[in-house]
Design an enzyme around this catalytic site. Sequence first.
Site, PDB file in Angstrom:
ATOM      1  N   VAL A  58      -0.189  -1.696   3.973  1.00 14.70           N
ATOM      2  CA  VAL A  58      -1.511  -1.409   3.413  1.00 14.70           C
ATOM      3  C   VAL A  58      -1.344  -0.457   2.238  1.00 14.70           C
ATOM      4  CG1 VAL A  58      -3.827  -0.540   3.875  1.00 14.70           C
ATOM      5  CG2 VAL A  58      -2.524  -1.642   5.718  1.00 14.70           C
ATOM      6  N   VAL A  85       2.721   2.133   4.604  1.00 16.71           N
ATOM      7  CA  VAL A  85       1.762   2.271   3.509  1.00 16.71           C
ATOM      8  C   VAL A  85       2.474   2.029   2.187  1.00 16.71           C
ATOM      9  CG1 VAL A  85       0.220   3.812   4.747  1.00 16.71           C
ATOM     10  CG2 VAL A  85       2.081   4.784   3.395  1.00 16.71           C
ATOM     11  N   LYS A  86       1.729   1.463   1.232  1.00 16.78           N
ATOM     12  CA  LYS A  86       2.264   1.180  -0.096  1.00 16.78           C
ATOM     13  C   LYS A  86       1.736   2.224  -1.080  1.00 16.78           C
ATOM     14  CE  LYS A  86       2.170  -3.123  -1.426  1.00 16.78           C
ATOM     15  NZ  LYS A  86       1.670  -4.496  -1.708  1.00 16.78           N
ATOM     16  N   ILE A  87       2.647   2.768  -1.872  1.00 19.52           N
ATOM     17  CA  ILE A  87       2.283   3.811  -2.821  1.00 19.52           C
ATOM     18  C   ILE A  87       2.907   3.511  -4.183  1.00 19.52           C
ATOM     19  CG2 ILE A  87       2.527   6.255  -3.397  1.00 19.52           C
ATOM     20  CD1 ILE A  87       2.517   6.902  -0.464  1.00 19.52           C
TER      21      ILE A  87
END
Length: 223
Positions: A58, A85-87
């Site tokens: 996400v 998580v994607k950053i």
Amino acid sequence: MRLYIDSANIEQIRHLNEYYPISGVTTNPSILVKEDRPFLELLKEIRAVIGEEKELFVQLVGDTAEEMVEEANFIMSELTGKLAVKIPVTEEGLKAIKLLSEEKIPVLATTIYTSFQALMAALAGAKYVAPYVNRIDNLTGNGVNVVSEIAQFFENYQLSTEILAASFKNVQQIHNVCLAGAETITASPDLIEKFIAFPATASDVKAFKEEWQKAYGIDLIHS
């Protein structure tokens, strides 16, 4: 090599998860918005389809590291199962990666266009880096070479971060990044289905079936 579905379409995910060796699903804001549904409801349904053990990615949308950390903890509290998580790799993104790695929250560093962006993300603690192969090509770069350079950096410096290559327009690009050192890839459903789509295979199967039926009857069991 592990294969991820780059989609939030429930029917496509359900089909591919049933038939293909899928390791999880990657999403981004554009993919989620395209489905025109409440995002948490959609993410929870994706989780129900793929199960608890397959990875769900996400992407965070905060502007500051502190906002991203807050969003990451929210996602971790709202969803179950194996999550990351994607950053994006910006200054604030790098700071967020450092903070979240201290909290043991898995991070995929995304929107990567250069091998040095990937190296900085890995040193900050990212579990994965996502070079945008086709987008690099579109900017007169060479996406496969970038993947190869990242793999060389990680080998040289003995970094455990994995390359999760993304952004493809054809199967040949995926084939090339696998040879270049990408441990994992994420691809759209239409490209995944093309992995095994070869006309000669279908014609061979048809010929085998016809010859069998002429000699033995309908099928193997009832011959």
